[in-house]
Design a protein around this motif. Structure first.
Motif, mmCIF file in Angstrom:
data_model
loop_
_atom_site.group_PDB
_atom_site.id
_atom_site.type_symbol
_atom_site.label_atom_id
_atom_site.label_comp_id
_atom_site.label_asym_id
_atom_site.label_seq_id
_atom_site.Cartn_x
_atom_site.Cartn_y
_atom_site.Cartn_z
ATOM 1 N N ASP A 157 0.815 -1.224 0.000
ATOM 2 C CA ASP A 157 0.000 0.000 0.000
ATOM 3 C C ASP A 157 0.844 1.268 0.000
ATOM 4 O O ASP A 157 0.297 2.370 0.052
ATOM 5 N N GLY A 158 2.164 1.116 -0.028
ATOM 6 C CA GLY A 158 3.031 2.281 -0.048
ATOM 7 C C GLY A 158 3.305 2.880 1.324
ATOM 8 O O GLY A 158 4.026 3.876 1.440
ATOM 9 N N LYS A 159 2.751 2.259 2.374
ATOM 10 C CA LYS A 159 2.978 2.754 3.736
ATOM 11 C C LYS A 159 4.237 2.111 4.323
ATOM 12 O O LYS A 159 4.568 0.958 4.003
ATOM 13 N N ILE A 160 4.882 2.843 5.215
ATOM 14 C CA ILE A 160 6.063 2.303 5.892
ATOM 15 C C ILE A 160 5.625 1.204 6.859
ATOM 16 O O ILE A 160 4.747 1.432 7.702
ATOM 17 N N SER A 161 6.241 0.024 6.730
ATOM 18 C CA SER A 161 5.890 -1.068 7.645
ATOM 19 C C SER A 161 6.918 -1.231 8.763
ATOM 20 O O SER A 161 6.566 -1.628 9.867
ATOM 21 N N THR A 162 8.191 -0.948 8.474
ATOM 22 C CA THR A 162 9.212 -0.974 9.526
ATOM 23 C C THR A 162 10.173 0.187 9.337
ATOM 24 O O THR A 162 10.487 0.577 8.214
ATOM 25 N N MET A 163 10.611 0.716 10.459
ATOM 26 C CA MET A 163 11.666 1.736 10.455
ATOM 27 C C MET A 163 12.723 1.291 11.443
ATOM 28 O O MET A 163 12.406 0.888 12.557
ATOM 29 N N ARG A 164 13.982 1.299 10.999
ATOM 30 C CA ARG A 164 15.105 0.965 11.881
ATOM 31 C C ARG A 164 16.127 2.094 11.784
ATOM 32 O O ARG A 164 16.577 2.432 10.683
ATOM 33 N N ALA A 165 16.467 2.665 12.926
ATOM 34 C CA ALA A 165 17.393 3.806 12.983
ATOM 35 C C ALA A 165 18.740 3.335 13.514
ATOM 36 O O ALA A 165 18.842 2.889 14.660
ATOM 37 N N HIS A 166 19.766 3.450 12.674
ATOM 38 C CA HIS A 166 21.114 3.012 13.034
ATOM 39 C C HIS A 166 21.887 4.197 13.591
ATOM 40 O O HIS A 166 22.268 5.097 12.853
ATOM 41 N N TRP A 167 22.096 4.195 14.885
ATOM 42 C CA TRP A 167 22.993 5.150 15.548
ATOM 43 C C TRP A 167 23.348 4.584 16.902
ATOM 44 O O TRP A 167 22.590 3.821 17.498
ATOM 45 N N GLY A 168 24.515 4.930 17.350
ATOM 46 C CA GLY A 168 24.986 4.442 18.642
ATOM 47 C C GLY A 168 25.584 5.582 19.439
ATOM 48 O O GLY A 168 25.607 6.740 18.988
ATOM 49 N N PRO A 169 26.072 5.274 20.635
ATOM 50 C CA PRO A 169 26.629 6.322 21.502
ATOM 51 C C PRO A 169 27.718 7.145 20.805
ATOM 52 O O PRO A 169 27.825 8.352 21.039
ATOM 53 N N ALA A 170 28.498 6.505 19.954
ATOM 54 C CA ALA A 170 29.604 7.217 19.309
ATOM 55 C C ALA A 170 29.136 8.073 18.144
ATOM 56 O O ALA A 170 29.944 8.761 17.520
ATOM 57 N N ASP A 171 27.847 8.049 17.844
ATOM 58 C CA ASP A 171 27.307 8.880 16.764
ATOM 59 C C ASP A 171 26.697 10.171 17.292
ATOM 60 O O ASP A 171 26.055 10.913 16.551
ATOM 61 N N ILE A 172 26.892 10.434 18.565
ATOM 62 C CA ILE A 172 26.378 11.652 19.198
ATOM 63 C C ILE A 172 27.540 12.619 19.403
ATOM 64 O O ILE A 172 28.601 12.243 19.899
ATOM 65 N N GLU A 173 27.317 13.861 18.990
ATOM 66 C CA GLU A 173 28.291 14.930 19.232
ATOM 67 C C GLU A 173 27.621 15.981 20.099
ATOM 68 O O GLU A 173 26.507 16.408 19.783
ATOM 69 N N SER A 174 28.288 16.406 21.141
ATOM 70 C CA SER A 174 27.674 17.463 21.967
ATOM 71 C C SER A 174 28.571 18.691 21.993
ATOM 72 O O SER A 174 29.649 18.705 21.425
#
Lengths: 114, 114
Positions: free
Chosen positions: A97-114
């Motif tokens: 139907d063109g709708k998103i069925s799954t979303m997976r977000a790849h990021w970890g602690p080392a992908d955060i910059e403060s």
């Protein structure tokens, strides 16, 4: 699929979580980040995006959105927040139907910059 | 996981497919692009990378490699070939031994520039 992901970014950045939520199937799942227990269903997804949009975060694409030869598309972006950045790659799969069925977000602690 | 993906890019660009293949588990699977039938096992993977490296393609990261809170990492890159470019996002999952167990490459016809 690419148009859906662009609408996701645009809706998020316009502060309109309803636009984002409408892209998902009723029984979709979100795993953000990958490794966390997934959340499932429209109510949980609506709450997730309401909170994320309300945080003031904005999404900035790092490169053009990628499609595939199957039912998946992916995008690399940076979440810009007042006091930090998170570098993320989202992979979404789509139903017929063109709708998103799954979303997976790849990021970890080392992908955060403060 | 990020170090493995960086070694993948570096080994590929050095023209050394053995370095790339050594990052994979013996029974790993590759789906490239997503939507194609996967290839499985060390021999098939070795042939796949030998052919790809021999084509003269080089990989250029579009953004920093992403990790996750689970067993997956992802990277957005461009495959530079003499007469075309392909924009790709790879997602790899890893076994407890640190070897890549699955690789899925997200790119479609619209991600090719000639």
């Amino acid at each position: 699929m690419k148009a859906a992901l662009q609408a996701y970014v645009d809706g998020f950045n316009a502060g309109d979580p309803a636009v984002v939520v409408a892209l998902f199937a009723d029984d979709a799942t979100i795993e953000d980040p990958v490794g966390n227990p997934p959340i499932t269903g429209r109510d949980a997804i609506a709450e997730f995006y309401a909170n994320n949009v309300a945080s003031g975060a904005k999404l900035s694409l790092d490169a053009p959105i990628r499609g595939s030869h199957g039912n998946a598309a992916a995008m690399a972006f940076t979440v810009e927040m007042p006091n930090m950045r998170i570098r993320v790659i989202d992979v979404m799969t789509f139903g017929d139907d063109g709708k998103i069925s799954t979303m997976r977000a790849h990021w970890g602690p080392a992908d955060i910059e403060s």
